[in-house]
Scaffold this motif. Structure first.
Motif, mmCIF file in Angstrom:
data_model
loop_
_atom_site.group_PDB
_atom_site.id
_atom_site.type_symbol
_atom_site.label_atom_id
_atom_site.label_comp_id
_atom_site.label_asym_id
_atom_site.label_seq_id
_atom_site.Cartn_x
_atom_site.Cartn_y
_atom_site.Cartn_z
ATOM 1 N N SER A 156 9.235 -4.090 7.523
ATOM 2 C CA SER A 156 8.145 -5.186 7.935
ATOM 3 C C SER A 156 8.318 -5.529 9.417
ATOM 4 O O SER A 156 7.338 -5.727 10.257
ATOM 5 N N ASP A 157 9.479 -5.696 9.816
ATOM 6 C CA ASP A 157 9.951 -6.162 11.492
ATOM 7 C C ASP A 157 9.691 -4.910 12.267
ATOM 8 O O ASP A 157 10.017 -5.047 13.476
ATOM 9 N N ALA A 198 10.201 7.546 1.578
ATOM 10 C CA ALA A 198 10.430 8.274 2.807
ATOM 11 C C ALA A 198 9.090 8.152 3.392
ATOM 12 O O ALA A 198 8.311 8.347 3.115
ATOM 13 N N LYS A 199 9.608 7.817 4.918
ATOM 14 C CA LYS A 199 8.609 7.607 5.666
ATOM 15 C C LYS A 199 7.528 6.851 5.272
ATOM 16 O O LYS A 199 6.224 7.009 5.906
ATOM 17 N N THR A 200 7.866 5.696 4.690
ATOM 18 C CA THR A 200 6.878 5.003 4.207
ATOM 19 C C THR A 200 6.905 3.627 5.382
ATOM 20 O O THR A 200 7.792 3.466 5.931
ATOM 21 N N ASN A 201 5.569 3.230 5.593
ATOM 22 C CA ASN A 201 5.581 2.275 6.596
ATOM 23 C C ASN A 201 5.139 0.757 6.361
ATOM 24 O O ASN A 201 4.134 0.584 5.420
ATOM 25 N N PHE A 202 5.891 -0.153 6.308
ATOM 26 C CA PHE A 202 5.786 -1.555 5.812
ATOM 27 C C PHE A 202 5.389 -2.465 6.981
ATOM 28 O O PHE A 202 5.860 -3.701 6.697
ATOM 29 N N LEU A 230 4.313 -8.294 3.964
ATOM 30 C CA LEU A 230 4.895 -9.467 3.502
ATOM 31 C C LEU A 230 5.875 -9.158 2.428
ATOM 32 O O LEU A 230 5.450 -9.203 0.980
ATOM 33 N N ILE A 231 7.003 -8.523 2.848
ATOM 34 C CA ILE A 231 7.946 -8.270 1.752
ATOM 35 C C ILE A 231 9.623 -8.285 2.365
ATOM 36 O O ILE A 231 9.499 -7.617 3.475
ATOM 37 N N PRO A 232 10.266 -8.916 1.884
ATOM 38 C CA PRO A 232 11.755 -8.758 2.412
ATOM 39 C C PRO A 232 12.280 -7.602 2.298
ATOM 40 O O PRO A 232 12.137 -6.783 1.260
ATOM 41 N N ASN A 233 13.200 -7.231 3.147
ATOM 42 C CA ASN A 233 14.081 -5.877 3.238
ATOM 43 C C ASN A 233 14.571 -5.687 1.963
ATOM 44 O O ASN A 233 14.779 -4.449 1.395
#
Length: 173
Positions: free
Chosen positions: A157-158, A130-134, A138-141
Motif C-alpha cells: 500500500s505504501d 504475484a505482481k498484485t498491486n495494493f 487500506l490494508i496493513p502489510n
C-alpha cells in the motif's frame, strides 16, 4: 456444470427474484458484458465464468463468488461486502477502490490484480499475490505477508515492492 446465459436474461431473472446462477457463463452481447452499477446483492455466482465482465460500481454485497472466474473483470468501486470469493480466479482483475469489508479472499489467485485504493481488505490466506498491486489500499502489510500467501513482486500500500518468491509466515513486515 456450465450453462450459458445472456446478460439481459440474467438481469430479467434476477429482477424476478432468482438468485442462483451457479456455474453460469455469461455470453457477450454487443461485444461486452455490461453489469455496471447494478444491485446484485445476494446473488450466487459460484463457479461462474465472468471473464471480462464490467461490474464497475456494482453492489455484490453477500454474493457467493466461490470459485468464480473473474479474469480481467472490472470491479472498480464495487461494493463486495460480506461476499465469498474463496478460490476465485482474480487474475488481472480490477478491484480499484472496491469495498471488501468482511469478504473472504482465501485461496484466490490474485496474480496481477489491482487493489489500488481498495478499502476494508481483511486479509488473505494461501493466496497467490504475484505482481498484485495494493498501492494506496487500506490494508496493513502484515495482512498481505501472512498465512502462507505467495508474495512475489507485490506492490504494498505504501508503494514499496516486495520481491519474491516468498511465503507469508504470519509475522508480517
Amino acid at each position: 456444470m456450465a450453462w450459458e446465459i445472456t446478460t439481459e436474461e440474467l438481469l430479467v431473472r434476477y429482477d424476478s427474484g432468482e438468485r442462483n446462477f451457479a456455474g453460469v457463463k455469461l455470453i457477450k452481447t454487443c461485444g461486452a458484458i455490461d453489469l455496471k452499477g447494478l444491485n446484485l446483492q445476494g446473488i450466487t455466482l459460484r463457479g461462474a465464468d465472468l471473464t471480462g465482465a464490467d461490474l464497475t460500481g456494482a453492489d455484490l454485497t453477500g454474493a457467493d463468488l466461490t470459485g468464480a472466474v473473474l479474469v480481467e473483470t472490472y470491479l472498480e468501486r464495487a461494493t463486495i461486502r460480506d461476499a465469498n470469493l474463496y478460490s476465485a480466479n482474480l487474475h488481472w482483475c480490477n478491484l480499484v477502490e472496491a469495498d471488501l469489508l468482511r469478504a473472504n479472499l482465501d485461496h484466490v489467485n490474485a496474480t496481477s490484480a489491482f487493489f489500488c485504493g481498495a478499502i476494508n481488505i481483511g486479509g488473505f490466506e494461501h493466496t497467490i499475490l504475484a505482481k498484485t498491486n495494493f498501492k494506496d489500499a487500506l490494508i496493513p502489510n502484515r495482512n498481505i505477508c501472512r498465512g502462507g500467501n505467495l508474495i512475489w513482486d507485490t506492490t504494498m500500500s505504501d508503494g514499496t515492492i516486495v520481491p519474491g518468491p516468498q511465503f507469508g509466515d504470519g509475522q508480517g513486515r
